[in-house]
Design a protein around this motif. Structure first.
Motif, short mmCIF file in Angstrom:
data_model
loop_
_atom_site.label_atom_id
_atom_site.label_comp_id
_atom_site.label_asym_id
_atom_site.label_seq_id
_atom_site.Cartn_x
_atom_site.Cartn_y
_atom_site.Cartn_z
N VAL A 175 0.82 -1.22 0.00
CA VAL A 175 0.00 0.00 0.00
C VAL A 175 0.85 1.27 0.00
CG1 VAL A 175 -1.75 1.30 1.27
CG2 VAL A 175 -1.97 -1.19 1.04
N PRO A 176 1.84 1.43 0.90
CA PRO A 176 2.67 2.64 0.84
C PRO A 176 3.48 2.74 -0.44
CG PRO A 176 2.90 1.55 2.97
CD PRO A 176 2.18 0.60 2.07
N LEU A 177 3.87 1.59 -1.03
CA LEU A 177 4.65 1.62 -2.27
C LEU A 177 3.83 2.23 -3.40
CD1 LEU A 177 7.08 0.94 -3.99
CD2 LEU A 177 6.25 -1.42 -4.14
N SER A 178 2.59 1.79 -3.57
CA SER A 178 1.75 2.38 -4.62
C SER A 178 1.49 3.86 -4.35
CB SER A 178 0.41 1.63 -4.70
OG SER A 178 0.62 0.31 -5.17
N SER A 179 1.29 4.21 -3.08
CA SER A 179 1.05 5.61 -2.74
C SER A 179 2.24 6.48 -3.10
CB SER A 179 0.74 5.74 -1.24
OG SER A 179 -0.41 4.99 -0.88
N LEU A 180 3.45 5.96 -2.89
CA LEU A 180 4.66 6.72 -3.27
C LEU A 180 4.68 7.01 -4.76
CD1 LEU A 180 7.63 5.12 -1.26
CD2 LEU A 180 6.80 7.46 -1.11
N VAL A 181 4.28 6.02 -5.56
CA VAL A 181 4.27 6.23 -7.02
C VAL A 181 3.24 7.28 -7.40
CG1 VAL A 181 3.92 5.14 -9.26
CG2 VAL A 181 5.06 3.88 -7.44
N PHE A 182 2.03 7.18 -6.83
CA PHE A 182 0.98 8.14 -7.16
C PHE A 182 1.40 9.56 -6.81
CE2 PHE A 182 -2.32 4.58 -6.36
CZ PHE A 182 -2.11 4.10 -7.65
N GLU A 183 2.21 9.70 -5.75
CA GLU A 183 2.61 11.04 -5.29
C GLU A 183 3.77 11.63 -6.07
OE1 GLU A 183 1.33 10.18 -0.64
OE2 GLU A 183 3.44 10.08 -1.25
N TRP A 218 -1.33 -9.55 -18.50
CA TRP A 218 -0.69 -9.44 -17.19
C TRP A 218 0.17 -8.19 -17.10
CZ3 TRP A 218 -2.91 -12.33 -13.81
CH2 TRP A 218 -3.50 -13.55 -14.19
N THR A 219 0.84 -7.84 -18.17
CA THR A 219 1.63 -6.60 -18.18
C THR A 219 0.72 -5.39 -18.04
OG1 THR A 219 3.28 -7.65 -19.60
CG2 THR A 219 3.31 -5.25 -19.48
N ALA A 220 -0.42 -5.41 -18.72
CA ALA A 220 -1.36 -4.29 -18.66
C ALA A 220 -1.92 -4.10 -17.26
CB ALA A 220 -2.50 -4.51 -19.66
N MET A 221 -2.15 -5.19 -16.54
CA MET A 221 -2.70 -5.06 -15.19
C MET A 221 -1.73 -4.34 -14.27
SD MET A 221 -5.64 -6.32 -15.54
CE MET A 221 -6.19 -6.22 -13.84
N ALA A 222 -0.45 -4.52 -14.47
CA ALA A 222 0.55 -3.85 -13.63
C ALA A 222 0.90 -2.47 -14.13
CB ALA A 222 1.82 -4.71 -13.57
N MET A 223 0.74 -2.21 -15.43
CA MET A 223 1.24 -0.98 -16.03
C MET A 223 0.14 0.05 -16.27
SD MET A 223 3.48 -0.75 -19.52
CE MET A 223 3.95 0.82 -20.26
N LEU A 224 -1.05 -0.37 -16.70
CA LEU A 224 -2.10 0.57 -17.09
C LEU A 224 -3.19 0.77 -16.04
CD1 LEU A 224 -2.62 -0.50 -20.82
CD2 LEU A 224 -1.10 1.25 -19.90
N ILE A 225 -3.48 -0.27 -15.26
CA ILE A 225 -4.58 -0.16 -14.30
C ILE A 225 -4.28 0.81 -13.15
CG2 ILE A 225 -5.99 -1.43 -12.64
CD1 ILE A 225 -6.79 -1.88 -15.54
N PRO A 226 -3.10 0.74 -12.48
CA PRO A 226 -2.87 1.68 -11.36
C PRO A 226 -2.99 3.16 -11.74
CG PRO A 226 -1.29 -0.11 -11.28
CD PRO A 226 -2.01 -0.25 -12.58
N PRO A 227 -2.44 3.62 -12.89
CA PRO A 227 -2.66 5.03 -13.24
C PRO A 227 -4.13 5.37 -13.46
CG PRO A 227 -0.79 4.16 -14.47
CD PRO A 227 -1.45 3.00 -13.80
N LEU A 228 -4.91 4.43 -14.01
CA LEU A 228 -6.35 4.67 -14.17
C LEU A 228 -7.02 4.82 -12.82
CD1 LEU A 228 -7.35 2.23 -17.07
CD2 LEU A 228 -7.44 4.73 -17.11
N LEU A 229 -6.60 4.01 -11.85
CA LEU A 229 -7.16 4.12 -10.49
C LEU A 229 -6.81 5.47 -9.87
CD1 LEU A 229 -6.31 0.55 -9.11
CD2 LEU A 229 -8.49 1.36 -10.02
N ALA A 230 -5.57 5.91 -10.07
CA ALA A 230 -5.15 7.19 -9.49
C ALA A 230 -5.94 8.35 -10.06
CB ALA A 230 -3.65 7.40 -9.72
N GLN A 231 -6.38 8.24 -11.32
CA GLN A 231 -7.15 9.31 -11.95
C GLN A 231 -8.53 9.47 -11.33
OE1 GLN A 231 -7.10 9.39 -16.35
NE2 GLN A 231 -5.27 8.11 -16.25
N THR A 232 -9.00 8.47 -10.60
CA THR A 232 -10.30 8.61 -9.93
C THR A 232 -10.20 9.46 -8.66
OG1 THR A 232 -10.04 6.60 -8.56
CG2 THR A 232 -10.96 6.32 -10.77
N GLU A 233 -8.97 9.74 -8.21
CA GLU A 233 -8.78 10.58 -7.03
C GLU A 233 -8.93 12.05 -7.44
OE1 GLU A 233 -8.09 10.77 -2.92
OE2 GLU A 233 -8.33 9.03 -4.21
N PRO A 234 -9.58 12.87 -6.61
CA PRO A 234 -9.76 14.29 -6.95
C PRO A 234 -8.43 15.00 -7.18
CG PRO A 234 -11.14 13.69 -5.08
CD PRO A 234 -10.25 12.52 -5.34
#
Length: 461
Positions: free
Chosen positions: A141-149, A360-376
């Motif tokens: 969880v903190p690792l993904s948060s670091l990337v989003f930030e 499998w590559t798309a799940m790791a590469m494309l999905i997280p940025p799409l999730l981050a875009q849902t954040e205000p």
């Protein structure tokens, strides 16, 4: 005196260099996370089930139960790391605790005495599995948060996750070879080989890159200057992340897409190992493990080749349109599995990797940025979204394990029977492997249509 232009250029170069270093540190963290996520399942089936002969359903429960319990604290970890005010930063204390907990429990997981009764062996594995999966969200969880930030730019986020995906694919070249390595004549037995390989994996591939991240990664300025949450803010609870699903329809469809690939396709994909061992190599575990390792290496190389392709397609057509052709390719790969997993194994098996690795590559590469875009816009609290993603990934993995164990028992599979399985068992496995991949990919395409529709509505609101 140096002029302002040269000073400014030097500062720009220094900032770019620091940013590159940070990206590689994040990639090291994803390498540790990859081996933490994959190595338990890779070693548990051949060691605890095929060798120690534990029941597949009980083994699935010993993994899935702790995995679900561990994922249940994701919401706490996400909110707590958003609010943390330690002098070491918001994310670093959680990263350090997670890496140490993961590496220690993983090393101990394979030290079970071979002469213990099966019930004791199952209990030992279950306890270490629980400790392991409780530590996993502290890293994930903190690792993904670091990337989003790191940046608000979706393309730059995709680039970071692309690098992380490439590193994970390099890890994929090695993780399925853990079993063949454990079978080398260097070790007196397979059990001793697993103990040594497990210890080296936990130390060199989980602890070392994870500690490098924990001690050297730098949080962004706005993250490190994040003010303490008001006293009136609600207490941290798992429902804080789950409530996002009610508030954000786009997030719901993206998580459903994760479930279809990470649970549905992952569940049926577990059957390829059994087909390689029992149908195509007449219950020869050594030969079957070699072919499984070769196939996984093929997936890794093909997935690595897809990283720049997905990056180009994402920049040119967008993430959703890229995912369309990815799952069309996955659907074709599912249909091809019916013919690829018949008869004796040949190098045509690698065609499976060519067709299905992009998903499998798309799940790791494309999905997280799409999730981050849902954040205000302007948000500095990505812990809830990261926690929700980790929870869905963990629940998907747990369900796929449970479904795999139940399917094996329902179909009548018996490890003790070797290649002489009951009539129709191996053909049913092949049908489930092929048809399940096709169905999950078809439903993924329907989900993507809804995602595209919601994006259109939000853009024109």
């Amino acid at each position: 005196m140096p002029n302002r232009a040269s000073t400014s250029q030097a500062d720009t170069n220094c900032a770019a260099s620091n940013q590159k270093v940070q990206r590689y540190l994040l990639a090291a963290g994803f390498l540790a996370l990859f081996f933490a996520n994959q190595s338990v399942l890779v070693l548990a089936v051949p060691f605890y089930q095929m060798t120690l002969a534990l029941d597949p359903v009980w083994l699935s429960l010993a993994i899935a139960g702790p995995m679900l319990l561990g994922s249940s604290i994701s919401g706490f970890v996400g909110r707590a790391s958003d609010r943390c005010q330690s002098r070491f930063g918001r994310r670093r204390p959680f990263l350090l605790a997670g890496v140490l907990g993961l590496s220690l429990s993983f090393v101990l997981m394979w030290q079970v005495p071979a002469d213990w009764p099966p019930l004791w062996q199952l209990g030992y594995f279950s306890l270490l599995s629980l400790l392991f999966f409780l530590a996993l969200p502290l890293l994930a969880v903190p690792l993904s948060s670091l990337v989003f930030e790191q940046t608000p730019d979706p393309q730059q986020r995709t680039a970071v996750f692309g690098l992380a995906s490439a590193v994970q694919k390099l890890g994929s070249l090695g993780y399925q070879w853990l079993v063949p390595l454990s079978q080398l004549a260097l070790f007196s037995s397979f059990q001793q080989g697993v103990r040594w390989v497990g210890a080296l994996t936990g130390t060199l591939l989980i602890a070392l890159p994870g500690l490098l991240l924990a001690f050297r990664a730098r949080e962004t300025n706005h993250a490190s200057n994040h003010k303490a949450a008001p006293a009136t803010q609600p207490q941290v609870a798992p429902r804080d992340s789950l409530s996002l699903l009610r508030q954000r329809p786009l997030l719901r469809w993206l998580m459903l897409l994760c479930l279809l690939q990470l649970c549905g396709c992952a569940f049926v994909a577990t059957l390829d190992y059994y087909l390689l061992v029992y149908a195509m190599n007449q219950a020869d575990l050594v030969a079957g493990s070699w072919w499984k390792a070769l196939l996984s290496s093929g997936y890794a190389l093909a997935g690595l080749a897809f990283v720049p392709v997905l990056g180009w397609s994402n920049a040119r057509f967008g993430a959703v349109r890229t995912l369309y052709w990815v799952f069309l390719l996955n659907l074709l790969g599912g249909a091809a599995k019916w013919w690829l997993y018949q008869g004796e194994p040949t190098y045509w098996l690698l065609f499976d990797a060519v067709l299905c690795s992009a998903a499998w590559t798309a799940m790791a590469m494309l999905i997280p940025p799409l999730l981050a875009q849902t954040e205000p816009a302007g948000s500095t609290a990505y812990g809830a979204v990261s926690a929700l993603h980790h929870w869905v990934v963990s629940v998907s993995a747990a369900l796929s394990m449970l479904l795999s164990g139940l399917a094996l028992n329902t179909l009548g599979f018996a490890a003790s029977a070797g290649a002489a399985q009951a009539d129709g068992v191996l053909n049913a496995m092949r049908l489930l492997l092929s048809g399940g991949t096709v169905l999950c990919s078809f439903f993924a395409l329907l989900v993507l249509w809804h995602v595209q529709r919601l994006q259109f509505l939000e853009e024109h609101r």
